[in-house]
Write a protein that holds these residues in place. Structure first.
Motif, PDB file in Angstrom:
ATOM      1  N   UNK A 132       0.841  -1.208   0.000  1.00  0.00           N
ATOM      2  CA  UNK A 132       0.000   0.000   0.000  1.00  0.00           C
ATOM      3  C   UNK A 132       0.873   1.255   0.000  1.00  0.00           C
ATOM      4  N   UNK A 133       2.192   1.069   0.237  1.00  0.00           N
ATOM      5  CA  UNK A 133       3.117   2.208   0.230  1.00  0.00           C
ATOM      6  C   UNK A 133       3.692   2.416  -1.167  1.00  0.00           C
ATOM      7  N   UNK A 134       3.930   3.657  -1.526  1.00  0.00           N
ATOM      8  CA  UNK A 134       4.626   3.945  -2.780  1.00  0.00           C
ATOM      9  C   UNK A 134       6.093   3.544  -2.613  1.00  0.00           C
ATOM     10  N   UNK A 135       6.738   3.133  -3.688  1.00  0.00           N
ATOM     11  CA  UNK A 135       8.184   2.832  -3.711  1.00  0.00           C
ATOM     12  C   UNK A 135       8.602   1.869  -2.589  1.00  0.00           C
ATOM     13  N   UNK A 136       7.806   0.852  -2.364  1.00  0.00           N
ATOM     14  CA  UNK A 136       8.118  -0.072  -1.260  1.00  0.00           C
ATOM     15  C   UNK A 136       9.241  -1.052  -1.632  1.00  0.00           C
ATOM     16  N   UNK A 137       9.512  -1.203  -2.937  1.00  0.00           N
ATOM     17  CA  UNK A 137      10.451  -2.243  -3.375  1.00  0.00           C
ATOM     18  C   UNK A 137      11.673  -1.649  -4.075  1.00  0.00           C
ATOM     19  N   UNK A 138      12.807  -2.333  -3.894  1.00  0.00           N
ATOM     20  CA  UNK A 138      14.048  -1.851  -4.515  1.00  0.00           C
ATOM     21  C   UNK A 138      14.886  -3.051  -4.952  1.00  0.00           C
ATOM     22  N   UNK A 139      16.153  -2.792  -5.274  1.00  0.00           N
ATOM     23  CA  UNK A 139      17.008  -3.858  -5.798  1.00  0.00           C
ATOM     24  C   UNK A 139      17.326  -4.920  -4.738  1.00  0.00           C
ATOM     25  N   UNK A 140      17.208  -4.560  -3.471  1.00  0.00           N
ATOM     26  CA  UNK A 140      17.426  -5.571  -2.413  1.00  0.00           C
ATOM     27  C   UNK A 140      16.313  -6.619  -2.488  1.00  0.00           C
ATOM     28  N   UNK A 141      15.070  -6.145  -2.626  1.00  0.00           N
ATOM     29  CA  UNK A 141      13.952  -7.085  -2.776  1.00  0.00           C
ATOM     30  C   UNK A 141      14.170  -7.945  -4.025  1.00  0.00           C
ATOM     31  N   UNK A 142      14.557  -7.285  -5.119  1.00  0.00           N
ATOM     32  CA  UNK A 142      14.742  -8.019  -6.374  1.00  0.00           C
ATOM     33  C   UNK A 142      15.798  -9.117  -6.201  1.00  0.00           C
ATOM     34  N   UNK A 143      16.925  -8.752  -5.599  1.00  0.00           N
ATOM     35  CA  UNK A 143      18.027  -9.711  -5.426  1.00  0.00           C
ATOM     36  C   UNK A 143      17.575 -10.940  -4.613  1.00  0.00           C
ATOM     37  N   UNK A 144      16.937 -10.693  -3.478  1.00  0.00           N
ATOM     38  CA  UNK A 144      16.547 -11.813  -2.618  1.00  0.00           C
ATOM     39  C   UNK A 144      15.379 -12.600  -3.203  1.00  0.00           C
ATOM     40  N   UNK A 145      14.402 -11.900  -3.758  1.00  0.00           N
ATOM     41  CA  UNK A 145      13.232 -12.612  -4.283  1.00  0.00           C
ATOM     42  C   UNK A 145      13.604 -13.443  -5.510  1.00  0.00           C
ATOM     43  N   UNK A 146      14.591 -12.981  -6.273  1.00  0.00           N
ATOM     44  CA  UNK A 146      15.062 -13.790  -7.409  1.00  0.00           C
ATOM     45  C   UNK A 146      15.716 -15.077  -6.897  1.00  0.00           C
ATOM     46  N   UNK A 147      16.440 -14.978  -5.777  1.00  0.00           N
ATOM     47  CA  UNK A 147      17.035 -16.193  -5.191  1.00  0.00           C
ATOM     48  C   UNK A 147      15.933 -17.149  -4.741  1.00  0.00           C
ATOM     49  N   UNK A 148      14.911 -16.605  -4.104  1.00  0.00           N
ATOM     50  CA  UNK A 148      13.785 -17.424  -3.636  1.00  0.00           C
ATOM     51  C   UNK A 148      13.125 -18.131  -4.832  1.00  0.00           C
ATOM     52  N   UNK A 149      12.918 -17.375  -5.906  1.00  0.00           N
ATOM     53  CA  UNK A 149      12.239 -17.951  -7.071  1.00  0.00           C
ATOM     54  C   UNK A 149      13.107 -18.998  -7.768  1.00  0.00           C
ATOM     55  N   UNK A 150      14.438 -18.833  -7.694  1.00  0.00           N
ATOM     56  CA  UNK A 150      15.326 -19.860  -8.278  1.00  0.00           C
ATOM     57  C   UNK A 150      15.205 -21.153  -7.470  1.00  0.00           C
ATOM     58  N   UNK A 151      15.163 -21.015  -6.133  1.00  0.00           N
ATOM     59  CA  UNK A 151      14.989 -22.190  -5.276  1.00  0.00           C
ATOM     60  C   UNK A 151      13.651 -22.878  -5.581  1.00  0.00           C
ATOM     61  N   UNK A 152      12.648 -22.057  -5.743  1.00  0.00           N
ATOM     62  CA  UNK A 152      11.308 -22.591  -6.029  1.00  0.00           C
ATOM     63  C   UNK A 152      11.273 -23.317  -7.374  1.00  0.00           C
ATOM     64  N   UNK A 153      12.000 -22.787  -8.345  1.00  0.00           N
ATOM     65  CA  UNK A 153      12.054 -23.414  -9.665  1.00  0.00           C
ATOM     66  C   UNK A 153      12.567 -24.828  -9.634  1.00  0.00           C
ATOM     67  N   UNK A 154      13.357 -25.137  -8.589  1.00  0.00           N
ATOM     68  CA  UNK A 154      13.900 -26.491  -8.424  1.00  0.00           C
ATOM     69  C   UNK A 154      12.809 -27.478  -8.008  1.00  0.00           C
ATOM     70  N   UNK A 155      11.710 -26.965  -7.495  1.00  0.00           N
ATOM     71  CA  UNK A 155      10.574 -27.803  -7.045  1.00  0.00           C
ATOM     72  C   UNK A 155       9.838 -28.439  -8.218  1.00  0.00           C
ATOM     73  N   UNK A 156       9.968 -27.788  -9.368  1.00  0.00           N
ATOM     74  CA  UNK A 156       9.119 -28.204 -10.490  1.00  0.00           C
ATOM     75  C   UNK A 156       9.474 -29.594 -11.008  1.00  0.00           C
TER      76      UNK A 156
END
Ligand code: SME
Length: 156
Positions: A132-156
């Motif tokens: 609900x906040x403006x500009x809540x996300x930055x490159x730190x979120x991107x870096x960590x969430x990309x790692x999370x999504x890579x881990x998740x991709x291994x589930x497939x």
């Protein structure tokens, strides 16, 4: 939230997510687990969840936490569609400025969408986090969430 605090939370979450997904039996179970862990870790996460590729060019709501989601999104529309088309993470500081934005809940002000890819690089879905906040996300979120999504991709 300071960037140090954000990093500290992600640094704690990452091993938790990796160990929880170590014996992931199924992608949807993994997505449900990740949505739950992330959503409860950050108070600024208003909607946290996944859209899955269910047929060519079509995303459908997957596991999520938060208010009611739009059921389907075509690749041509919205931030999720943009991410699905490009295969790249996108951060939108102010959703009112994003042409074609899909407002599932009018309280959302900013969002990040990260692709989830399988072992051969195929797009399985996207992780969408709204605030609900403006500009809540930055490159730190991107870096960590990309790692999370890579881990998740291994589930497939
Ligand atoms: N805002 C997204 C749609 C999904 S929801 O926010 C849950 C978009 O524009 O793709």
């Amino acid at each position: 939230m300071t960037t140090d605090e954000k990093r500290r939370i992600y640094n704690e979450l990452l091993p938790e997510i990796e160990s929880t997904l170590a014996e992931c039996p199924d992608l949807i179970s993994g997505m449900a687990t990740v949505a739950c862990i992330l959503h409860h870790a950050f108070r600024q996460f208003f909607w946290t969840g996944f859209y899955r590729v269910v047929e060519p060019g079509l995303l459908a709501a997957g596991p999520y936490q938060g208010t009611l989601a739009c059921l389907t999104i075509t690749f041509e529309r919205g931030v999720c569609g943009f991410c699905a088309t490009t295969g790249e993470t996108i951060i939108v500081d102010d959703v009112s400025k994003f042409e074609g934005y899909i407002a599932c809940d009018s309280r959302t002000s900013s969002e990040i969408v990260v692709p989830v890819k399988g072992k051969t690089g195929e797009l399985l879905g996207v992780l969408d986090i709204d605030s609900t906040e403006l500009m809540a996300f930055d490159m730190i979120d991107a870096e960590f969430l990309e790692k999370v999504c890579r881990t998740l991709g291994e589930c497939a």
